[in-house]
Design a protein around this motif. Structure first.
Motif, PDB file in Angstrom:
ATOM      1  N   LYS A 123      28.146 -79.135  44.384  1.00  0.00           N
ATOM      2  CA  LYS A 123      27.807 -80.135  45.810  1.00  0.00           C
ATOM      3  C   LYS A 123      26.564 -79.941  46.284  1.00  0.00           C
ATOM      4  CE  LYS A 123      29.359 -78.505  49.719  1.00  0.00           C
ATOM      5  NZ  LYS A 123      28.167 -78.190  50.506  1.00  0.00           N
ATOM      6  N   ARG A 164      23.624 -87.006  47.987  1.00  0.00           N
ATOM      7  CA  ARG A 164      24.866 -87.190  47.834  1.00  0.00           C
ATOM      8  C   ARG A 164      25.478 -88.561  47.432  1.00  0.00           C
ATOM      9  NH1 ARG A 164      25.237 -86.304  53.975  1.00  0.00           N
ATOM     10  NH2 ARG A 164      25.351 -88.466  54.846  1.00  0.00           N
ATOM     11  N   SER A 168      28.680 -84.642  45.345  1.00  0.00           N
ATOM     12  CA  SER A 168      29.368 -84.568  46.824  1.00  0.00           C
ATOM     13  C   SER A 168      28.884 -83.507  47.625  1.00  0.00           C
ATOM     14  CB  SER A 168      30.892 -84.211  46.479  1.00  0.00           C
ATOM     15  OG  SER A 168      31.669 -83.893  47.753  1.00  0.00           O
ATOM     16  N   ASP A 169      28.978 -83.604  48.990  1.00  0.00           N
ATOM     17  CA  ASP A 169      28.620 -82.647  50.010  1.00  0.00           C
ATOM     18  C   ASP A 169      29.878 -81.866  50.514  1.00  0.00           C
ATOM     19  OD1 ASP A 169      29.816 -84.824  51.648  1.00  0.00           O
ATOM     20  OD2 ASP A 169      28.313 -84.717  53.116  1.00  0.00           O
TER      21      ASP A 169
END
Length: 294
Positions: A123, A164, A168-169
């Motif tokens: 992430k 992102r 993903s964040d």
């Protein structure tokens, strides 16, 4: 520190943490008490909400907690509770609509970091230099790598929004609590992102004064957590629905206590007044507060 064989009643807060020899160590705040909770793996723990909730900012009693421990007036008036804290690229300071301009100047117009981490998988995220490695401990990350240093929070949000598109964040908290994730080659991921997004990254860097957004080449952090047994299934306790949370403490990861009966996110219930009882482990003296936190 008070002995833990006496119940404590007080307001819960975020668990402070430090990294010692690569492993996270925690204190559990209950009112004025700060308890070295990771030293009690194997003990029976119970948390009983009193039904009272207090704002962690102003101290007023509230019927409901907002944004991890705020009353509604603070939630709607504090800059730290505004949407732009979660999405810094939406900063509206220059429009003159910041809720607390002085707070914004101090906290948002300050250096930030953009990083890659691995809690439930790769992430992207942001933090301040002074929050390293606490931010990653709170996130339950097993690996972390700083990849940009920037001059403001707004700039960190712009970089994060760009990255992102590929990473993903978000963290899958249930997966994070089931054990250490598979290792990720974070430097290779960084290099791949730089190649794929190179033109857009260069354009973003050129929007600002030289040096305000800087790619960096730093070392990977490795983190471990005090866990004796990982849950096979993750069941979450909720202080709004349960009048007593209890079980054998099997670990701490992120801001979660891992009990053999389920997990509880301590930060989520910041401001809740509870009575905490820990049955001492037979043959173990109650430890003193860890010198790491003094």
């Amino acid at each position: 520190m008070d002995e833990l064989n006496t119940p404590h009643t007080g307001v819960l807060g975020r668990m402070p943490s430090v990294l010692s020899n690569g492993t996270a160590s925690y204190l559990l705040p209950v009112g004025d008490a700060r308890l070295p909770i990771d030293q009690y793996l194997g003990a029976h723990v119970s948390l009983s909400p009193t039904g009272r909730i207090f704002c962690l900012n102003c101290g007023r009693k509230t019927s409901r907690s907002f944004a991890q421990g705020h009353c509604y007036p603070c939630f709607t008036s504090l800059a730290r509770c505004d949407l732009c804290i979660m999405k810094p690229e939406t900063c509206h300071f220059e429009q003159g609509t910041c809720r607390e301009p002085e707070w914004g100047l101090t906290h948002c117009f300050a250096p930030h970091l953009v990083y890659l981490s691995n809690a439930s998988g790769p992430k992207v995220g942001i933090t301040k230099p002074g929050q390293v490695p606490v931010r990653w401990i709170d996130q339950g990350a097993s690996q972390a790598l700083v990849i940009f240093r920037v001059a403001t929070r707004y700039q960190s949000g712009l970089v994060e929004a760009l990255l992102r598109e590929r990473v993903s964040d978000r963290t899958q908290w249930q997966k994070m609590l089931k054990g250490a994730p598979l290792p990720v080659d974070l430097p290779a991921l960084r290099d791949s992102l730089m190649d794929e997004l190179g033109e857009n990254i260069d354009a973003l860097i050129n929007r600002f004064a030289p040096g305000e957004i800087q790619p960096v080449n730093e070392s990977v952090w490795s983190l471990e957590f005090p866990v004796s047994t990982w849950p096979e299934k993750v069941k979450a306790w909720n202080l709004d629905r349960h009048d007593r949370v209890e079980g054998v403490l099997q670990g701490i990861k992120g801001q979660y206590l891992l009990l053999d009966t389920g997990v509880i996110n301590i930060r989520k219930f910041g401001g809740y007044e509870v009575t905490l009882d820990i049955e001492p482990i037979a043959g173990h003296a109650a430890p003193a507060t860890d010198d790491l936190f003094s």
